[in-house]
Design a protein around this motif. Structure first.
Motif, PDB file in Angstrom:
ATOM      1  N   UNK A  88       0.778  -1.203   0.108  1.00  0.00           N
ATOM      2  CA  UNK A  88       0.029   0.065   0.194  1.00  0.00           C
ATOM      3  C   UNK A  88       0.893   1.416  -0.038  1.00  0.00           C
ATOM      4  N   UNK A  89       2.048   1.036   0.779  1.00  0.00           N
ATOM      5  CA  UNK A  89       3.058   2.383   0.795  1.00  0.00           C
ATOM      6  C   UNK A  89       3.451   2.640  -0.588  1.00  0.00           C
ATOM      7  N   UNK A  90       3.883   1.429  -1.275  1.00  0.00           N
ATOM      8  CA  UNK A  90       4.658   1.483  -2.495  1.00  0.00           C
ATOM      9  C   UNK A  90       3.604   2.170  -3.481  1.00  0.00           C
ATOM     10  N   UNK A  91       2.298   1.663  -3.149  1.00  0.00           N
ATOM     11  CA  UNK A  91       1.366   2.117  -4.470  1.00  0.00           C
ATOM     12  C   UNK A  91       1.123   3.535  -4.220  1.00  0.00           C
ATOM     13  N   UNK A  92       0.921   4.078  -3.023  1.00  0.00           N
ATOM     14  CA  UNK A  92       0.648   5.265  -2.707  1.00  0.00           C
ATOM     15  C   UNK A  92       1.726   6.217  -3.233  1.00  0.00           C
ATOM     16  N   UNK A  93       2.697   5.831  -3.050  1.00  0.00           N
ATOM     17  CA  UNK A  93       3.901   6.659  -3.575  1.00  0.00           C
ATOM     18  C   UNK A  93       3.947   6.752  -4.921  1.00  0.00           C
ATOM     19  N   UNK A  94       3.725   5.752  -5.714  1.00  0.00           N
ATOM     20  CA  UNK A  94       3.502   5.578  -7.313  1.00  0.00           C
ATOM     21  C   UNK A  94       2.345   6.400  -7.861  1.00  0.00           C
ATOM     22  N   UNK A  95       1.289   6.304  -7.068  1.00  0.00           N
ATOM     23  CA  UNK A  95       0.085   6.786  -7.555  1.00  0.00           C
ATOM     24  C   UNK A  95      -0.350   8.153  -6.936  1.00  0.00           C
ATOM     25  N   UNK A  96       0.207   8.644  -6.154  1.00  0.00           N
ATOM     26  CA  UNK A  96      -0.066   9.957  -5.264  1.00  0.00           C
ATOM     27  C   UNK A  96      -0.062  11.065  -6.100  1.00  0.00           C
ATOM     28  N   UNK A  97       0.318  10.995  -7.208  1.00  0.00           N
ATOM     29  CA  UNK A  97       0.624  12.297  -8.218  1.00  0.00           C
ATOM     30  C   UNK A  97      -0.888  12.416  -8.744  1.00  0.00           C
ATOM     31  N   UNK A  98      -1.585  11.508  -8.863  1.00  0.00           N
ATOM     32  CA  UNK A  98      -2.959  11.944  -9.200  1.00  0.00           C
ATOM     33  C   UNK A  98      -4.002  12.515  -8.203  1.00  0.00           C
ATOM     34  N   UNK A  99      -4.671  13.473  -8.857  1.00  0.00           N
ATOM     35  CA  UNK A  99      -5.592  14.489  -7.610  1.00  0.00           C
ATOM     36  C   UNK A  99      -6.488  13.780  -6.922  1.00  0.00           C
ATOM     37  N   UNK A 100      -6.888  12.525  -7.328  1.00  0.00           N
ATOM     38  CA  UNK A 100      -8.116  11.966  -6.714  1.00  0.00           C
ATOM     39  C   UNK A 100      -7.541  10.350  -6.067  1.00  0.00           C
ATOM     40  N   UNK A 101      -6.293  10.508  -5.709  1.00  0.00           N
ATOM     41  CA  UNK A 101      -5.619   9.463  -4.970  1.00  0.00           C
ATOM     42  C   UNK A 101      -4.671  10.060  -3.706  1.00  0.00           C
ATOM     43  N   UNK A 102      -4.877   9.652  -2.567  1.00  0.00           N
ATOM     44  CA  UNK A 102      -4.216  10.323  -1.510  1.00  0.00           C
ATOM     45  C   UNK A 102      -2.651  10.071  -1.529  1.00  0.00           C
ATOM     46  N   UNK A 103      -1.979  11.190  -1.293  1.00  0.00           N
ATOM     47  CA  UNK A 103      -0.544  11.366  -1.305  1.00  0.00           C
ATOM     48  C   UNK A 103       0.101  10.684  -0.103  1.00  0.00           C
ATOM     49  N   UNK A 104       1.124   9.884  -0.422  1.00  0.00           N
ATOM     50  CA  UNK A 104       1.900   9.147   0.694  1.00  0.00           C
ATOM     51  C   UNK A 104       2.757  10.234   1.272  1.00  0.00           C
ATOM     52  N   UNK A 105       2.732  10.558   2.564  1.00  0.00           N
ATOM     53  CA  UNK A 105       3.579  11.544   3.250  1.00  0.00           C
ATOM     54  C   UNK A 105       4.616  10.853   3.977  1.00  0.00           C
ATOM     55  N   UNK A 106       4.622   9.738   4.509  1.00  0.00           N
ATOM     56  CA  UNK A 106       5.846   9.034   5.259  1.00  0.00           C
ATOM     57  C   UNK A 106       5.364   7.519   5.504  1.00  0.00           C
ATOM     58  N   UNK A 107       6.438   6.783   5.906  1.00  0.00           N
ATOM     59  CA  UNK A 107       6.529   5.531   6.028  1.00  0.00           C
ATOM     60  C   UNK A 107       7.516   4.993   6.785  1.00  0.00           C
ATOM     61  N   UNK A 108       7.516   4.614   8.161  1.00  0.00           N
ATOM     62  CA  UNK A 108       8.482   4.396   8.987  1.00  0.00           C
ATOM     63  C   UNK A 108       7.988   3.260   9.983  1.00  0.00           C
ATOM     64  N   UNK A 109       8.894   2.796  10.853  1.00  0.00           N
ATOM     65  CA  UNK A 109       8.797   1.796  11.739  1.00  0.00           C
ATOM     66  C   UNK A 109       9.123   2.513  13.371  1.00  0.00           C
ATOM     67  N   UNK A 110       8.211   2.305  14.140  1.00  0.00           N
ATOM     68  CA  UNK A 110       8.269   3.029  15.714  1.00  0.00           C
ATOM     69  C   UNK A 110       7.756   1.921  16.534  1.00  0.00           C
ATOM     70  N   UNK A 111       8.449   1.659  17.480  1.00  0.00           N
ATOM     71  CA  UNK A 111       8.180   0.694  18.728  1.00  0.00           C
ATOM     72  C   UNK A 111       7.553  -0.465  18.106  1.00  0.00           C
ATOM     73  N   UNK A 112       8.389  -1.260  17.109  1.00  0.00           N
ATOM     74  CA  UNK A 112       8.005  -2.392  16.456  1.00  0.00           C
ATOM     75  C   UNK A 112       6.465  -2.452  15.797  1.00  0.00           C
ATOM     76  N   UNK A 113       6.317  -1.200  15.247  1.00  0.00           N
ATOM     77  CA  UNK A 113       5.008  -1.248  14.664  1.00  0.00           C
ATOM     78  C   UNK A 113       5.358  -0.505  13.342  1.00  0.00           C
ATOM     79  N   UNK A 114       4.869  -0.718  12.262  1.00  0.00           N
ATOM     80  CA  UNK A 114       4.797  -0.013  10.993  1.00  0.00           C
ATOM     81  C   UNK A 114       3.644   1.158  10.851  1.00  0.00           C
ATOM     82  N   UNK A 115       4.156   2.119  10.291  1.00  0.00           N
ATOM     83  CA  UNK A 115       3.100   3.354  10.197  1.00  0.00           C
ATOM     84  C   UNK A 115       3.450   3.856   8.608  1.00  0.00           C
ATOM     85  N   UNK A 116       2.117   4.122   8.352  1.00  0.00           N
ATOM     86  CA  UNK A 116       2.436   4.635   6.838  1.00  0.00           C
ATOM     87  C   UNK A 116       1.356   6.171   7.253  1.00  0.00           C
TER      88      UNK A 116
END
Length: 686
Positions: free
Chosen positions: A89-117
């Motif tokens: 999902x993170x990868x797709x959003x990064x690729x597709x976020x240039x379209x104005x009708x798809x949410x833009x990916x702002x960040x993707x990281x790991x913290x406290x053993x969880x993944x966050x997008x």
């Protein structure tokens, strides 16, 4: 407010001043990734994490959406698949976020053993909520919807991405300009990726998912077009494809026009042209369906002025706020209608992209899995789910506590819906609904003479009820925080109650007068479990401070503390001889204690999530089973305490198990929790 990001926390909202969560006591994280402040739960992802509304403090507190990945899956296969989908999902959003009708990916990281997008927040309302608020769409509105979304599908398909889960919940009408935004790419797949999965596995949502995707796990641009057609049908007719799928499979698709006659509003007008477009979108045979978004646009465009000439509809934004009880309610098919579908299947719901994994099983949920450590010899007794033909239906939210009457004929259940229900076990019928608490109810217990039911609530009160009439006898007040546990003494004259973190005390009450006898102090955190010894001389209490305390009831003094758990103690239970105590913890273990010496006897390991409840069975249960435990891993387990081995696992469905109870005659097990079948009963059949 600051939101706790422990995915198991039932009451995640906290005042800004808190350093630790008032509910689960987890340390609060003010900023995720050093900049995103979680403020509200938007949805619960069915055991895979949660989605939060957050503020970006680096951008003047601009709103954004944070998706957390915290899966609770057994086995490497499902877990690997879940991780893959989240990262995808993170990868797709990064690729597709240039379209104005798809949410833009702002960040993707790991913290406290969880993944966050982190992605762009779309201020608006999804189409399911819009339909629920405004009613079914007109033909013009359906045409506008198609011509607004088809270019988005053309864009993603040209980049080798299939969404795979198009439905009203995953389409938001943006407030600022009325345009439609496609969200939740967690189920998307690259066309070049291997999509063949295990037999019986499907990614998508029933009723909206194309046949080839449902049967083979294979998806194409035409598969998304089928889902868009099913979405249009739903919004046009007001009939949910998920309901029709349960009742008729794909039988409704060929005769979808019969649902245009809507009760209360007459026949919906659909032109021949739009009818033909829907016919082709909803073809079961992929070869007869539209193959590209451009083909659909071509058939629609000559019959409608350009979309730019149609003024956008501006809608008031609505964020799906979580209830005040156990957290958010995720979008999903109607539970009542899906209950029949769930029988005979193992289901994991993944809200990160509307993903459903269905794995075929040769047996039903009413059966036990095979034992892990030893074979089961032939036996006369079998635990089945057939004492009642169905789970007990009636509560509208999680069941936190269950208790049997002393004569084993009545079951009490307490819920987040602020009610207690009494059930006749012979018929499965509800006897009484007890109402009076002003907040969720944590605990219930029967008096030994079967005349009184005690209940403890987050409203800080204890209520005593007349079981025969269902009327309130009296309310006991004195705790300064929610009442998490209650227990009657064996002679029925005394009630013990434990309270949550701000109180941390145990109180003993005179049942006849309602007066407070004494307050027991010693725990440094909340007390979620109290129980009397069989002889009534000792009280055991389990605390969120990771300790078990034994109390002398004559003096009110602590006898000893039992320590050794790595996590909070969530449940304690005395064995019938009064010499052994079992404890369940959020460290995923059960511990057995010798009360004469205070020494640890066994540590039982087998659960993969916190153990919320433990209860002893009579020695008459076959195969040496004499302890039962319930966990957030969605199972109830039976244990042999002589060997310390797990005997069987009772699969309970898709929800957490918060409470279990054993009937005094040893013939029935009740389990309460979350999910679709929040209250279930198993009987020992001879």
């Amino acid at each position: 407010m600051l939101c706790c990001v422990n995915p198991d926390c039932q009451k995640p909202l906290n005042p800004n001043k808190n350093n630790y969560c008032h509910s689960c006591r987890a340390e609060l994280i003010p900023l995720l990734g050093g900049r995103y402040r979680p403020t509200q739960v938007l949805s619960d992802e069915g055991g895979f994490g949660r989605t939060y509304l957050a503020e970006d403090v680096h951008k003047l507190n601009e709103c954004c959406v944070v998706k957390q990945f915290a899966p609770k899956l057994q086995g490497t296969g499902p877990l690997t698949k879940a991780v893959e989908l989240f990262k995808q999902e993170a990868s797709r959003l990064q690729e597709l976020g240039e379209h104005p009708q798809i949410p833009t990916l702002l960040a993707y990281f790991e913290q406290n053993h969880y993944l966050f997008l982190v992605q762009q927040f779309i201020d608006g309302q999804n189409l399911l909520k819009e339909w629920e608020t405004q009613g079914s769409y007109s033909e013009t509105e359906i045409r506008e919807l198609l011509l607004d979304l088809l270019p988005v599908l053309k864009f993603i398909h040209a980049r080798g991405v299939i969404h795979r889960d198009i439905k009203p919940q995953n389409i938001i009408r943006r407030q600022s300009d009325g345009r439609l935004v496609l969200i939740d790419f967690g189920a998307s797949k690259q066309l070049t990726a291997t999509v063949q999965t295990k037999m019986g596995t499907v990614i998508g949502s029933h009723g909206y998912t194309a046949l080839e995707q449902m049967q083979d796990g294979k998806a194409y641009p035409a598969s998304d077009l089928f889902s868009l057609g099913a979405t249009s049908f739903h919004l046009l007719t007001g009939v949910r494809p998920s309901q029709l799928w349960i009742q008729h499979g794909y039988g409704w698709v060929a005769s979808w026009r019969q649902y245009l006659l809507s009760p209360g509003r007459g026949e919906v007008s659909v032109s021949i042209e739009l009818g033909e477009v829907l016919d082709k979108l909803l073809q079961l045979d992929i070869q007869k369906r539209y193959q590209s978004a451009d083909e659909v646009i071509t058939d629609l465009t000559p019959r409608l002025p350009p979309l730019s000439s149609v003024p956008p509809t501006i809608l008031t934004p609505t964020i799906a706020a979580s209830p005040a009880s156990k957290g958010p309610v995720s979008s999903k098919p109607n539970n009542k209608l899906t209950s029949q579908l769930l029988l005979g299947t193992s289901i994991v719901v993944m809200g990160l992209g509307g993903v459903w994994y269905l794995q075929s099983r040769p047996h039903t949920m009413s059966e036990f899995s095979q034992p892990i450590s030893q074979p089961i010899p032939p036996q006369k007794n079998v635990l089945k789910n057939s004492f009642l033909p169905k789970p007990l239906k009636g509560h509208s939210s999680d069941v936190n506590s269950v208790a049997f009457s002393p004569d084993s004929t009545t079951l009490a259940s307490a819920s987040d819906d602020q009610t207690i229900k009494l059930w006749n076990l012979a018929s499965g019928q509800e006897i009484h609904t007890l109402e009076g608490h002003s907040n969720w109810i944590w605990t219930v217990a029967f008096s030994p003479d079967h005349k009184i039911l005690a209940s403890g609530s987050a409203d800080k009160t204890i209520k005593l009820w007349n079981i025969d009439t269902g009327k309130l006898i009296r309310t006991l007040q004195g705790h300064s925080d929610g009442v998490t546990s209650v227990a009657f003494s064996p002679d029925g004259k005394t009630l013990a109650s434990g309270s949550a973190s701000k109180d941390k005390t145990i109180k003993l009450w005179n049942i006849d007068t309602g007066n407070l006898i004494r307050t027991l102090e010693g725990h440094s955190n909340g007390v979620p479990s109290v129980i009397f010894s069989p002889d009534g001389k000792t009280l055991a209490s389990g605390g969120w401070d990771k300790t078990i305390k034994l109390w002398n009831l004559d003096t009110g003094k602590s006898i000893r503390s039992l320590e050794g758990n790595a996590g909070s103690i969530l449940s304690v239970a005395f064995a019938g001889d009064g010499l052994t105590l079992a404890s369940g913890s959020n460290d995923k273990t059960i511990k057995l204690w010798n009360l004469e010496t205070g020494k640890l006897i066994h540590t039982l390991k087998g659960h993969t999530d916190k153990v919320n409840a433990v209860a002893f069975l009579p020695s008459t249960i076959p195969n040496g089973a004499n302890l039962v435990s319930g966990s957030n891993d969605r199972t109830i387990k039976l244990w042999n305490l002589v060997t310390g081995k797990e005997i069987r696992t009772l699969e309970t469905g898709s929800g957490y198990i918060y409470a279990i109870a054993i009937s005094p005659d040893g013939q029935t097990i009740a389990g309460g929790g979350s999910g679709e079948n929040i209250l279930k009963v198993w009987q020992m059949i001879h």
